[in-house]
Design an enzyme around this catalytic site. Sequence first.
Site, short mmCIF file in Angstrom:
data_model
loop_
_atom_site.label_atom_id
_atom_site.label_comp_id
_atom_site.label_asym_id
_atom_site.label_seq_id
_atom_site.Cartn_x
_atom_site.Cartn_y
_atom_site.Cartn_z
N ASP A 88 7.60 -4.85 -12.28
CA ASP A 88 8.85 -5.57 -11.98
C ASP A 88 9.76 -4.68 -11.14
O ASP A 88 9.87 -3.48 -11.39
CB ASP A 88 9.57 -5.95 -13.29
CG ASP A 88 10.60 -7.05 -13.09
OD1 ASP A 88 10.39 -8.16 -13.64
OD2 ASP A 88 11.61 -6.82 -12.38
N ASP A 126 8.14 -3.10 -6.50
CA ASP A 126 8.43 -4.32 -5.76
C ASP A 126 7.11 -4.94 -5.30
O ASP A 126 6.25 -4.21 -4.79
CB ASP A 126 9.32 -3.94 -4.55
CG ASP A 126 9.96 -5.14 -3.89
OD1 ASP A 126 9.28 -6.17 -3.72
OD2 ASP A 126 11.14 -5.04 -3.53
N VAL A 127 6.94 -6.24 -5.46
CA VAL A 127 5.70 -6.86 -5.01
C VAL A 127 5.54 -6.79 -3.49
O VAL A 127 4.45 -6.97 -2.96
CB VAL A 127 5.55 -8.34 -5.48
CG1 VAL A 127 5.30 -8.43 -6.97
CG2 VAL A 127 6.75 -9.18 -5.07
N ASN A 153 3.75 -13.72 -10.67
CA ASN A 153 4.89 -14.51 -11.15
C ASN A 153 6.21 -14.12 -10.49
O ASN A 153 7.14 -14.93 -10.45
CB ASN A 153 4.98 -14.33 -12.68
CG ASN A 153 6.33 -14.73 -13.23
OD1 ASN A 153 6.61 -15.91 -13.43
ND2 ASN A 153 7.21 -13.74 -13.46
N SER A 205 5.82 -23.95 -8.33
CA SER A 205 7.00 -24.68 -8.83
C SER A 205 6.81 -26.14 -8.46
O SER A 205 6.04 -26.45 -7.54
CB SER A 205 8.26 -24.14 -8.14
OG SER A 205 9.35 -25.03 -8.30
N TYR A 218 12.51 -21.65 -0.38
CA TYR A 218 11.85 -21.51 -1.69
C TYR A 218 10.73 -22.53 -1.82
O TYR A 218 9.61 -22.20 -2.21
CB TYR A 218 12.92 -21.71 -2.78
CG TYR A 218 12.41 -21.60 -4.19
CD1 TYR A 218 12.19 -20.35 -4.78
CD2 TYR A 218 12.19 -22.74 -4.97
CE1 TYR A 218 11.74 -20.25 -6.09
CE2 TYR A 218 11.75 -22.65 -6.28
CZ TYR A 218 11.53 -21.40 -6.84
OH TYR A 218 11.09 -21.30 -8.13
N THR A 253 15.94 -19.89 -17.70
CA THR A 253 15.87 -18.44 -17.44
C THR A 253 17.06 -18.02 -16.59
O THR A 253 17.83 -18.86 -16.09
CB THR A 253 14.57 -18.06 -16.68
OG1 THR A 253 14.70 -18.55 -15.34
CG2 THR A 253 13.32 -18.60 -17.34
#
Length: 327
Positions: A88, A126-127, A153, A205, A218, A253
């Site tokens: 993360d 960081d991804v 995720n 999503s 997004y 969340t």
Amino acid sequence: MPTDNENTINAPSETGPSDPSRRTLLAGSAGLGLAAAVPAATAAAQSAESPSREFAGRSAFVTGGARGIGYATAEALARAGADIMLYDVAGQIEHVKYPLATPEDLATAKANIEALGVKCIAVQGDVRDGPKQKAAMQEAAATFGSVDFVVANAGITQVGPLDIFSEAEIDVVLDVNLAGAMKTLQAAIPIMRAQNAGRIVLMSSITGRRGSEFFPVYSASKWGMIGLAKSTARLLAKSNVTCNAVCPSLVRTRLLDNDYILGTMIPDNPTIEAADAGAKQLHVMPVGLYGPEHVANTVKFICSDAAAYISGDVFDIAAGRNTEFPA
Ligand SMILES: NC(=O)c1ccc[n+]([C@@H]2O[C@H](COP(=O)([O-])OP(=O)(O)OC[C@H]3O[C@@H](n4cnc5c(N)ncnc54)[C@H](O)[C@@H]3O)[C@@H](O)[C@H]2O)c1
């Protein structure tokens, strides 16, 4: 095998992998000159684990695992016995207008997972950083003996019509949500190919299933996740690796529950209660914002032996809103 301890939160426990089949995998995977070994999923399926610890001897790599859906997923897999690496950013990213997880969140997540009686390594990374992510996943393979489940995720959001966003604001969402997941997959591919087994879950999503005037970048990133899942399912099919996409609707969340999102989406009443009421209108079933454990349970099913031949699929968790989508 390279390790990346620079931002590892606390040291992993000193005990080695408990499952002999995973030691075999580890022996075969040194330095990523990976030799095909006993498929982890097969080995575990043959064991007599109780259903509640069905993932004992397996391990998961979860991006964005410090909180929210990522943490809930890590917890569900850990409750079933899997060792966990949480990866993360645990820090703020420029152009993201709400608070991301903190190092304290990541440390708490690690402690909570360990309290379930499994091993947990927390890496602050960081991804978008491909080499770092690759090193972290190799560390997970070396420590745990395999990486059986990868959950891509990590994600960020922003609200507004397309014409208001700067180039940098567009880039950051695509870079984290889509290119970041691609880098997660690039880290996973050689490990899972060598294992000749694995499960990959990409967090999309319902905005990846329908157009969204107010979440355009997004939405595009989440549509991309579905193409990525189907392409990866084909790429890795011969290696017994499945890849699926999961599409939550509105989950309770911090991605939604923050001043920026609530204030932009519901300026007249920027409260989580108003968001909950809006979610009730959107859902067909009588539920508003639902808990991240519902997404986690779906990911857990995809990782289970029951889902061995489900690949390239899309799982809507949308309380019936998905009934409007084409098949
Ligand atoms: N909450 C929802 O309603 C909802 C609905 C559909 C899909 N999703 C998706 O689910 C995923 C998780 O969302 P959430 O609701 O748990 O959000 P969240 O903001 O609570 O958690 C996201 C986590 O990802 C981490 N992260 C962000 N950018 C990162 C990066 N570049 N590298 C590594 N880690 C990074 C954050 O620090 C945080 O811990 C996201 O991909 C999101 O798009 C959420």
